[in-house]
Design a protein around this motif. Structure first.
Motif, PDB file in Angstrom:
ATOM      1  N   PHE A  96      42.191  44.032  35.254  1.00  0.00           N
ATOM      2  CA  PHE A  96      41.047  43.480  34.514  1.00  0.00           C
ATOM      3  C   PHE A  96      39.789  43.117  35.314  1.00  0.00           C
ATOM      4  O   PHE A  96      38.795  43.269  34.871  1.00  0.00           O
ATOM      5  N   GLU A  97      40.150  42.587  36.484  1.00  0.00           N
ATOM      6  CA  GLU A  97      39.089  41.954  37.280  1.00  0.00           C
ATOM      7  C   GLU A  97      38.259  43.138  38.031  1.00  0.00           C
ATOM      8  O   GLU A  97      37.183  42.989  38.220  1.00  0.00           O
ATOM      9  N   ILE A  98      38.855  44.256  38.300  1.00  0.00           N
ATOM     10  CA  ILE A  98      38.292  45.452  38.688  1.00  0.00           C
ATOM     11  C   ILE A  98      37.047  45.793  37.523  1.00  0.00           C
ATOM     12  O   ILE A  98      35.986  46.196  37.897  1.00  0.00           O
ATOM     13  N   LEU A  99      37.612  46.031  36.309  1.00  0.00           N
ATOM     14  CA  LEU A  99      36.657  46.514  35.293  1.00  0.00           C
ATOM     15  C   LEU A  99      35.722  45.357  35.198  1.00  0.00           C
ATOM     16  O   LEU A  99      34.642  45.725  34.732  1.00  0.00           O
ATOM     17  N   TRP A 100      36.093  43.956  35.079  1.00  0.00           N
ATOM     18  CA  TRP A 100      34.982  43.067  35.017  1.00  0.00           C
ATOM     19  C   TRP A 100      33.848  43.284  35.838  1.00  0.00           C
ATOM     20  O   TRP A 100      32.754  43.176  35.546  1.00  0.00           O
ATOM     21  N   THR A 101      34.349  43.667  37.117  1.00  0.00           N
ATOM     22  CA  THR A 101      33.192  43.439  38.156  1.00  0.00           C
ATOM     23  C   THR A 101      32.457  44.830  38.145  1.00  0.00           C
ATOM     24  O   THR A 101      31.410  44.824  38.003  1.00  0.00           O
ATOM     25  N   LEU A 102      32.953  45.858  37.658  1.00  0.00           N
ATOM     26  CA  LEU A 102      32.464  47.284  37.381  1.00  0.00           C
ATOM     27  C   LEU A 102      31.353  47.043  35.942  1.00  0.00           C
ATOM     28  O   LEU A 102      30.058  47.337  36.023  1.00  0.00           O
ATOM     29  N   SER A 103      32.032  46.303  35.205  1.00  0.00           N
ATOM     30  CA  SER A 103      31.043  46.291  33.977  1.00  0.00           C
ATOM     31  C   SER A 103      29.962  45.104  34.045  1.00  0.00           C
ATOM     32  O   SER A 103      29.079  45.297  33.175  1.00  0.00           O
ATOM     33  N   HIS A 104      30.171  44.348  35.067  1.00  0.00           N
ATOM     34  CA  HIS A 104      28.924  43.549  35.229  1.00  0.00           C
ATOM     35  C   HIS A 104      28.134  43.912  36.441  1.00  0.00           C
ATOM     36  O   HIS A 104      27.272  43.231  36.942  1.00  0.00           O
ATOM     37  N   GLY A 105      28.135  45.343  36.811  1.00  0.00           N
ATOM     38  CA  GLY A 105      27.564  45.952  38.068  1.00  0.00           C
ATOM     39  C   GLY A 105      26.125  46.459  37.713  1.00  0.00           C
ATOM     40  O   GLY A 105      25.887  46.039  36.567  1.00  0.00           O
ATOM     41  N   SER A 106      26.341  47.777  38.368  1.00  0.00           N
ATOM     42  CA  SER A 106      24.835  48.393  38.199  1.00  0.00           C
ATOM     43  C   SER A 106      25.257  49.459  36.779  1.00  0.00           C
ATOM     44  O   SER A 106      26.319  49.519  36.123  1.00  0.00           O
ATOM     45  N   PRO A 107      24.203  49.914  36.190  1.00  0.00           N
ATOM     46  CA  PRO A 107      24.449  50.731  35.006  1.00  0.00           C
ATOM     47  C   PRO A 107      25.579  51.913  35.388  1.00  0.00           C
ATOM     48  O   PRO A 107      26.261  52.388  34.460  1.00  0.00           O
ATOM     49  N   ALA A 108      25.512  52.413  36.452  1.00  0.00           N
ATOM     50  CA  ALA A 108      26.270  53.651  36.911  1.00  0.00           C
ATOM     51  C   ALA A 108      27.949  53.152  36.839  1.00  0.00           C
ATOM     52  O   ALA A 108      28.868  53.607  36.385  1.00  0.00           O
ATOM     53  N   GLN A 109      27.996  51.903  37.302  1.00  0.00           N
ATOM     54  CA  GLN A 109      29.288  51.308  37.462  1.00  0.00           C
ATOM     55  C   GLN A 109      29.910  50.822  36.316  1.00  0.00           C
ATOM     56  O   GLN A 109      31.151  51.104  35.954  1.00  0.00           O
ATOM     57  N   ARG A 110      29.071  50.326  35.235  1.00  0.00           N
ATOM     58  CA  ARG A 110      29.510  50.000  33.998  1.00  0.00           C
ATOM     59  C   ARG A 110      29.849  51.342  33.212  1.00  0.00           C
ATOM     60  O   ARG A 110      30.922  51.171  32.358  1.00  0.00           O
ATOM     61  N   ALA A 111      28.962  52.589  33.540  1.00  0.00           N
ATOM     62  CA  ALA A 111      29.349  53.543  32.717  1.00  0.00           C
ATOM     63  C   ALA A 111      30.511  54.239  33.151  1.00  0.00           C
ATOM     64  O   ALA A 111      31.412  54.581  32.583  1.00  0.00           O
ATOM     65  N   MET A 112      30.929  53.792  34.498  1.00  0.00           N
ATOM     66  CA  MET A 112      32.206  54.369  35.089  1.00  0.00           C
ATOM     67  C   MET A 112      33.295  53.560  34.467  1.00  0.00           C
ATOM     68  O   MET A 112      34.343  54.193  34.073  1.00  0.00           O
ATOM     69  N   ALA A 113      33.295  52.322  34.131  1.00  0.00           N
ATOM     70  CA  ALA A 113      34.215  51.594  33.749  1.00  0.00           C
ATOM     71  C   ALA A 113      34.527  52.104  32.280  1.00  0.00           C
ATOM     72  O   ALA A 113      35.742  52.184  31.685  1.00  0.00           O
ATOM     73  N   GLN A 114      33.350  52.106  31.355  1.00  0.00           N
ATOM     74  CA  GLN A 114      33.526  52.647  30.075  1.00  0.00           C
ATOM     75  C   GLN A 114      34.300  54.022  30.065  1.00  0.00           C
ATOM     76  O   GLN A 114      35.040  54.103  29.148  1.00  0.00           O
TER      77      GLN A 114
END
Ligand code: ACO
Length: 311
Positions: free
Chosen positions: A165-183
């Motif tokens: 959960f914490e890995i995804l939370w960090t990515l989803s609150h990161g850059s647009p590319a990180q957020r897209a990677m999490a999604q």
């Protein structure tokens, strides 16, 4: 222990609730437990591969240390479970043989690839979340050694779920590319995670008997629903969407409704036709063969000490 007739056994279960290795039990109860515990053990061991794939590429030293510890925990779970199976009179080497020759199964979920770092998060959050939902009730399973192994396994799995959960939370609150990677990771892992609970109840040949024997405490569909109910609010907290437009709260049922699962995919993956089945088995067999000298050395060492102690 002797084979017990099933009717006397069910009466004993009603009073006693727990069965221990030296107790009499029906041969079919023993066989079902060996099947389920071995499959569970194999899943923990094969499950090391998808995440092991990211140990050398984790994005920081801290993340690498956490992931290594997590993968090592899975190895530990596999070893507990092989030991629990051995209390039923089977031999670990034989169970491993049955896995390698395709006579025993392991969980479908570990036949999907881990394409990005976000997949490690999705596995922790969704796959370990589904595993906990399925395994917490197994802490009350009627077979003592299996139920006790589950207590520690579940504690470690909850930690794994939080780290995902914490890995995804960090990515989803990161850059647009990180957020897209999490999604993208959540989009790929959502449906296969729902399939981990097994076929629907009316298509689950083992459920009725396993529930009567107190091995399974809840049905496949009930646990799947429980997982959906737990996960939807967490996805909202993460700010990620689940790839199912039919998910909505149903006031009347007191549960979230969700879309239809394509179970032909589960059956294909279980048959060996998933994206990574061949790769997972080839890796497993090679690791086992490469480790033969360690097992031989350990056995020789134990034999030498047994002689020394006997003298
Ligand atoms: N992947 C692979 N095989 C599956 C899966 C799955 N997701 N779901 C069901 N199956 C298999 C069953 O093993 C059974 O095959 P078998 O009779 O040849 O053994 C067949 O499909 C029919 O399913 P069911 O009758 O529903 O089988 P069962 O009552 O055993 O229920 C379940 C399946 C829910 C997975 C049960 O065995 C269980 O709770 N196991 C313990 C948990 C576990 O193994 N978890 C592993 C993944 S989690 C982790 O390792 C992190």
């Amino acid at each position: 222990p002797a084979d017990l007739d099933p009717e006397t056994f069910v009466e004993l279960l009603a009073d006693e609730d727990r069965v221990e290795p030296r107790d009499d039990m029906p041969a079919a109860y023993r066989k079902t437990l060996v099947r389920q515990i071995a499959q569970h053990a194999h899943s923990e061991i094969i499950g090391m591969q998808p995440e092991g794939n990211w140990i050398s590429r984790a994005p920081s030293l801290k993340r690498k240390a956490i992931l290594m510890a997590k993968v090592q925990d899975e190895a530990g779970h596999g070893l507990y479970l092989y030991s629990a199976a051995e209390t039923l009179g089977v031999d670990r080497a034989d169970l491993i043989d049955q896995l390698h020759s395709g006579r025993q199964k392991y969980s479908s979920i570990f036949n999907y690839p881990t394409l990005t770092w976000a997949d490690v998060g999705a596995i922790g959050w969704l796959v370990d979340g589904a595993a906990i939902t399925n395994q917490v009730p197994l802490c009350r399973c009627s077979y003592g050694p299996y139920s006790r192994a589950m207590v520690r396994v579940c504690k470690e799995e909850s930690f794994h779920q939080r780290q995902g959960f914490e890995i995804l939370w960090t990515l989803s609150h990161g850059s647009p590319a990180q957020r897209a990677m999490a999604q993208d990771a959540v989009d790929r892992y959502w449906w296969p995670s729902l399939m981990m609970f097994g076929p629907p109840d009316d298509d689950s040949p083992n459920s009725a008997q396993s529930m009567a024997w107190g091995i399974k405490r809840f049905s496949n569909d009930d646990l799947r629903q429980r997982f959906v109910d737990m996960t939807v609010p967490q996805s909202e907290a993460l700010g990620l969407t689940l790839p199912d437009p039919e998910i909505r709260w149903n006031d009347e049922r007191g549960h979230y409704d969700f879309g239809t699962i394509d179970f032909t995919e589960l059956f294909e993956v279980v048959k060996g036709n998933g994206p990574c089945n061949a790769e997972r088995m080839a890796h497993k067999v090679k690791a086992h063969e490469d480790g033969a000298w360690v097992r031989e050395a350990a056995a020789a060492y134990a034999a030498k000490h047994a002689v020394a102690e006997g003298a």
